[in-house]
Structures are given as structure tokens and as C-alpha cells.
Scaffold this motif. Structure first.
Motif, PDB file in Angstrom:
ATOM      1  N   CYS A 124     -21.144 -29.389  29.237  1.00  0.00           N
ATOM      2  CA  CYS A 124     -21.020 -28.016  28.567  1.00  0.00           C
ATOM      3  C   CYS A 124     -19.931 -26.871  29.385  1.00  0.00           C
ATOM      4  CB  CYS A 124     -22.302 -27.057  28.060  1.00  0.00           C
ATOM      5  SG  CYS A 124     -23.054 -27.967  26.452  1.00  0.00           S
ATOM      6  N   SER A 142     -27.102 -22.498  24.035  1.00  0.00           N
ATOM      7  CA  SER A 142     -28.488 -22.991  23.535  1.00  0.00           C
ATOM      8  C   SER A 142     -28.181 -22.324  22.202  1.00  0.00           C
ATOM      9  CB  SER A 142     -29.424 -22.286  24.265  1.00  0.00           C
ATOM     10  OG  SER A 142     -29.311 -21.025  24.311  1.00  0.00           O
ATOM     11  N   PRO A 147     -25.166 -22.960  30.534  1.00  0.00           N
ATOM     12  CA  PRO A 147     -25.675 -23.453  29.523  1.00  0.00           C
ATOM     13  C   PRO A 147     -25.498 -22.799  28.052  1.00  0.00           C
ATOM     14  CG  PRO A 147     -27.269 -23.604  31.146  1.00  0.00           C
ATOM     15  CD  PRO A 147     -26.347 -22.751  31.565  1.00  0.00           C
ATOM     16  N   ARG A 174     -21.010 -31.805  21.284  1.00  0.00           N
ATOM     17  CA  ARG A 174     -22.366 -32.464  21.882  1.00  0.00           C
ATOM     18  C   ARG A 174     -21.988 -33.612  22.401  1.00  0.00           C
ATOM     19  NH1 ARG A 174     -25.416 -31.446  16.377  1.00  0.00           N
ATOM     20  NH2 ARG A 174     -26.199 -29.304  16.680  1.00  0.00           N
ATOM     21  N   LYS A 230     -26.843 -22.670  17.941  1.00  0.00           N
ATOM     22  CA  LYS A 230     -26.571 -23.608  17.045  1.00  0.00           C
ATOM     23  C   LYS A 230     -25.184 -23.983  16.602  1.00  0.00           C
ATOM     24  CE  LYS A 230     -28.703 -25.226  12.737  1.00  0.00           C
ATOM     25  NZ  LYS A 230     -29.694 -24.865  11.634  1.00  0.00           N
TER      26      LYS A 230
END
Length: 195
Positions: free
Chosen positions: A188, A159, A157, A180, A161
Motif C-alpha cells: 500500500c 484501513s 496502512p 487491492r 473502504k
């Protein structure tokens, strides 16, 4: 040779001759159709041209001469494009874009093109881009697709920005992130480039 054999042999020769005549005629008609189509192409094969109305330098007389010439030389249609680019005045009275006089000239053009069998297309606005003019709200104007890149380790994953894409007027534009959207559907899995 028996009479029956002679008849069969003669019949075979006549059949072969008939086949050659039919194939020859078909080949000739195919060549004739190709040559005819080349010498007189259908409207769908004729070229289309850009036809610039430069800075209002248009008259109905000039429109008629241009369109009749296009038809005479085998042009299939045109894209009408209104532009300026510091063009000097060449007519007694310029027809300014979207004035009643300009619209009348454009309607005349459309009717004459239809009578002559010319395909007509138009640019969506004056100028050198299709983005419009001062009457077009920025939200409806031309868009530019920009992006930024973030390399992530595949199989786990993410995480962090995501950076905002570069833009001079980023604050005023609504953006979305293709990454996204892909993450939601694919979990992902973006492998790093070159690995």
C-alpha cells in the motif's frame, strides 16, 4: 619506374575498379529490388479492406465480382463484416445472417478468396460491435472496465473502504480491485497525485 612498381600500381587500379563495379552493381540491384517491390508489392505489404455485407444484400455473383476486383486492383485481403443499419433490400432475396443460405454464401466466399490468394478475416458477430447477439450470455458478452479513485496518504496502512466502481449493472458483475491486488504485493504505497 620499375616494372614491379608498375605491376603493383596497375593491380591496385584494377582492384579499385573492380570494387567500384561490384558496389555499383549491388547499389543498382538494391534500387531494382526496391523499385520492383514498390511496383509489385508482396502479399504481406498489400492493403486489407473492410467488406460489409449490408443487411443480407449479397449474391454469389456479387461475391465473385467483388473478390476478383479486389485481386485485380492489388488488395491483399478483407475483413468480412455483416451489418444492417436500415439498409434497403437491393437483391431479390436477402441472405439473413447465419441461415443455411448465408452460410453457403460464406463458404463460397472462403473458397474463392483462398483460390485468389486473398487473406480473409471475419468479424465475430453481426452488427456494429463484437459483443454478439441474444444468444450470448451477459457473462460472456462485451465488458467495460470501470474504476473509482481513492487518495491515500503514502507510507502508512490504509484501513478505509474502497468505493464500488460506477456501473448500471454492478450487482450482476463480478469485480476485482487492482488497488487491492497492488496492496498485497507492494504494501500500500500509493502517493497522492500532485505531491
Amino acid at each position: 619506374m620499375s616494372r614491379t612498381r608498375k605491376i603493383v600500381k596497375l593491380g591496385s587500379l584494377l582492384l579499385i575498379l573492380a570494387v567500384f563495379l561490384v558496389l555499383g552493381a549491388h547499389g543498382q540491384s538494391s534500387r531494382d529490388a526496391l523499385e520492383s517491390g514498390f511496383l509489385n508489392p508482396p502479399d504481406s505489404a498489400k492493403p486489407r479492406v473492410w467488406w460489409h455485407w449490408m443487411n443480407g444484400n449479397i449474391t454469389k455473383e456479387g461475391i465473385k465480382l467483388d473478390l476478383e476486383w479486389m485481386k485485380r486492383v492489388g488488395i491483399g485481403g478483407f475483413q468480412n463484416f455483416d451489418a444492417a443499419l436500415n439498409t434497403p433490400r437491393l437483391v431479390d432475396k436477402r441472405l439473413v445472417y447465419m441461415t443455411p443460405e448465408w452460410k453457403d454464401a460464406f463458404q463460397y466466399t472462403t473458397k474463392l478468396a483462398d483460390q485468389l490468394g486473398l487473406e480473409e478475416a471475419i468479424a465475430g458477430s453481426p452488427g456494429w460491435s463484437e459483443s454478439g447477439g441474444p444468444w450470448v450470455q451477459p457473462s460472456h458478452g462485451m465488458k467495460k472496465f470501470v474504476w473509482s479513485e481513492t487518495f491515500v496518504q503514502g507510507g502508512q496502512p490504509f484501513s478505509g473502504k474502497l468505493p464500488k466502481p460506477p456501473s448500471r449493472d454492478y450487482q450482476r458483475r463480478k469485480t476485482f480491485s487492482p488497488a487491492r491486488i497492488l496492496c498485497r504485493h507492494r504494501g500500500c504505497c500509493f502517493p497522492r497525485s500532485g505531491n
